[in-house]
Design a protein around this motif. Structure first.
Motif, PDB file in Angstrom:
ATOM      1  N   GLY A 237       0.798  -1.204   0.000  1.00  0.00           N
ATOM      2  CA  GLY A 237       0.000   0.000   0.000  1.00  0.00           C
ATOM      3  C   GLY A 237       0.835   1.260   0.000  1.00  0.00           C
ATOM      4  O   GLY A 237       2.057   1.227   0.167  1.00  0.00           O
ATOM      5  N   ASP A 238       0.135   2.371  -0.172  1.00  0.00           N
ATOM      6  CA  ASP A 238       0.745   3.696  -0.229  1.00  0.00           C
ATOM      7  C   ASP A 238      -0.237   4.627   0.471  1.00  0.00           C
ATOM      8  O   ASP A 238      -1.380   4.785   0.029  1.00  0.00           O
ATOM      9  CB  ASP A 238       0.944   4.092  -1.699  1.00  0.00           C
ATOM     10  N   VAL A 239       0.182   5.217   1.601  1.00  0.00           N
ATOM     11  CA  VAL A 239      -0.721   6.058   2.382  1.00  0.00           C
ATOM     12  C   VAL A 239      -0.038   7.358   2.781  1.00  0.00           C
ATOM     13  O   VAL A 239       1.193   7.430   2.874  1.00  0.00           O
ATOM     14  CB  VAL A 239      -1.219   5.339   3.661  1.00  0.00           C
ATOM     15  N   THR A 240      -0.844   8.380   3.001  1.00  0.00           N
ATOM     16  CA  THR A 240      -0.359   9.628   3.572  1.00  0.00           C
ATOM     17  C   THR A 240      -1.275  10.010   4.726  1.00  0.00           C
ATOM     18  O   THR A 240      -2.465   9.673   4.731  1.00  0.00           O
ATOM     19  CB  THR A 240      -0.346  10.774   2.539  1.00  0.00           C
ATOM     20  N   PHE A 241      -0.715  10.686   5.722  1.00  0.00           N
ATOM     21  CA  PHE A 241      -1.555  11.163   6.807  1.00  0.00           C
ATOM     22  C   PHE A 241      -0.974  12.440   7.393  1.00  0.00           C
ATOM     23  O   PHE A 241       0.224  12.710   7.315  1.00  0.00           O
ATOM     24  CB  PHE A 241      -1.766  10.102   7.897  1.00  0.00           C
ATOM     25  N   VAL A 242      -1.882  13.218   7.982  1.00  0.00           N
ATOM     26  CA  VAL A 242      -1.499  14.484   8.588  1.00  0.00           C
ATOM     27  C   VAL A 242      -0.816  14.196   9.924  1.00  0.00           C
ATOM     28  O   VAL A 242      -1.367  13.471  10.758  1.00  0.00           O
ATOM     29  CB  VAL A 242      -2.736  15.380   8.803  1.00  0.00           C
ATOM     30  N   PRO A 243       0.385  14.727  10.168  1.00  0.00           N
ATOM     31  CA  PRO A 243       1.119  14.396  11.391  1.00  0.00           C
ATOM     32  C   PRO A 243       0.604  15.152  12.611  1.00  0.00           C
ATOM     33  O   PRO A 243       1.206  16.108  13.099  1.00  0.00           O
ATOM     34  CB  PRO A 243       2.554  14.809  11.048  1.00  0.00           C
ATOM     35  N   THR A 244      -0.564  14.735  13.079  1.00  0.00           N
ATOM     36  CA  THR A 244      -1.120  15.311  14.294  1.00  0.00           C
ATOM     37  C   THR A 244      -0.998  14.300  15.425  1.00  0.00           C
ATOM     38  O   THR A 244      -1.022  13.086  15.194  1.00  0.00           O
ATOM     39  CB  THR A 244      -2.594  15.702  14.088  1.00  0.00           C
ATOM     40  N   SER A 245      -0.850  14.776  16.641  1.00  0.00           N
ATOM     41  CA  SER A 245      -0.588  13.866  17.754  1.00  0.00           C
ATOM     42  C   SER A 245      -1.851  13.322  18.394  1.00  0.00           C
ATOM     43  O   SER A 245      -1.818  12.280  19.050  1.00  0.00           O
ATOM     44  CB  SER A 245       0.252  14.582  18.821  1.00  0.00           C
ATOM     45  N   LYS A 246      -2.999  14.006  18.224  1.00  0.00           N
ATOM     46  CA  LYS A 246      -4.222  13.562  18.876  1.00  0.00           C
ATOM     47  C   LYS A 246      -5.334  13.395  17.849  1.00  0.00           C
ATOM     48  O   LYS A 246      -5.312  14.014  16.798  1.00  0.00           O
ATOM     49  CB  LYS A 246      -4.639  14.575  19.951  1.00  0.00           C
TER      50      LYS A 246
END
Length: 298
Positions: A188-197
């Protein structure tokens, strides 16, 4: 049966959205040796880092173990090779990152965060910004109360960490006795916003696996809040030659699994190249598949 087909489609969705590595362990962790990651409490996650040896540009870690506390969901990794291609992470940081990826794998294996973990920050998110880590696992064993799953290897490569974290992954040699619909490989190939909560926003750019000779592909967006009922998703899944797959599964699977696949096929839409597709929307505890509301298997 609608409930069973919804569970089947939701399982495929979670394989794409959560299963960065659905793989894992035997036996419990020694409480004397176990620790947790910064910002996580011990009632959420514990791990033993294993033997850490300097190796090339990174570290070789032997025998790392981790557990979602109180769930009997555990992982053991025979060997982990962890490097940071920007050479900004020291040996201790690489070992913590290895444990953080194990935490992600266990969360996927658990099919979501535990109650204790759901209000806690994602570990090591800030630490990986402006780095380019890469991990290779070999000899993976995962256990939960009803199952033992193994994998020969898994690979996670972080392509960028700012402004979003972009990750590609793959796993090979997946096996679990009696798990008829478990693929042997996935990527797979994913992206996500680097938020802590929470909420956590995940974009599935690509998910691919093969089930009984049929290609399974997915893409879409997933937002995970506190608890499974706060999960939101807008995902498209497609399976090639689903009729052939049902024929193969029907030879070995219980009747309820075959029936669930047949219902899922009826709910699907025909697509090019002999594919059947589903547009799945999850919102406020309800699931709609190609516009039809189905029971939520939460």
């Amino acid at each position: 049966m609608l409930h069973s087909s919804a569970r089947f489609l939701r399982t495929l969705t979670m394989m794409g959205g959560l299963s960065l590595l659905a793989l894992t362990s035997t036996g419990g962790l020694s409480s004397a040796a176990a620790s947790t990651l910064p910002h996580l409490s011990a009632d959420c996650f514990t791990y033993t880092p294993g033997q850490i040896v300097k190796s090339g540009q990174g570290v070789l870690i032997k025998g790392m173990q981790a557990e979602l506390t109180g769930t009997q969901h555990r992982i053991t990794i025979t060997s982990s090779t962890v490097v940071d291609h920007k050479r900004k992470m020291n040996d201790e940081a690489l070992a913590r990152l290895n444990a953080a990826v194990a935490y992600a794998a266990l969360t996927a294996y658990h099919r979501g965060m535990t109650e204790a973990c759901s209000t806690q920050p994602l570990p090591e998110v800030k630490e990986v910004q402006n780095t380019l880590p890469e991990l290779t696992w070999k000899g993976i064993t995962m256990t939960r109360p009803d199952r033992v799953s193994t994998a020969n290897s898994a690979h996670v490569n972080v392509l960028s960490t700012a402004p979003t974290i972009h990750v590609v992954f793959d796993a090979t040699g997946l096996h679990s006795a009696g798990a008829i619909l478990l693929p042997s490989t996935l990527s797979g190939d994913v992206t996500f916003v680097p938020t802590s909560k929470p909420p956590y926003h995940l974009t599935i750019n690509r998910f691919h696996t093969i089930l009984n000779g049929s290609d399974v592909d997915g893409e879409g967006r997933v937002t995970a809040g506190e608890g499974s009922k706060n999960l939101q998703a807008d995902v498209h899944l497609a399976i090639s030659k689903i009729g052939d797959m049902i024929d193969q599964v029907g030879k070995v699977a219980p009747a309820k699994i075959t029936a669930a696949l047949l219902i899922a096929r009826l709910m699907g839409e025909r697509e090019a190249n002999h594919r059947t597709g589903w547009h799945i929307i999850v919102n406020n505890g309800t699931i709609r598949v190609n516009g039809i509301k189905v029971p939520a298997p939460f």
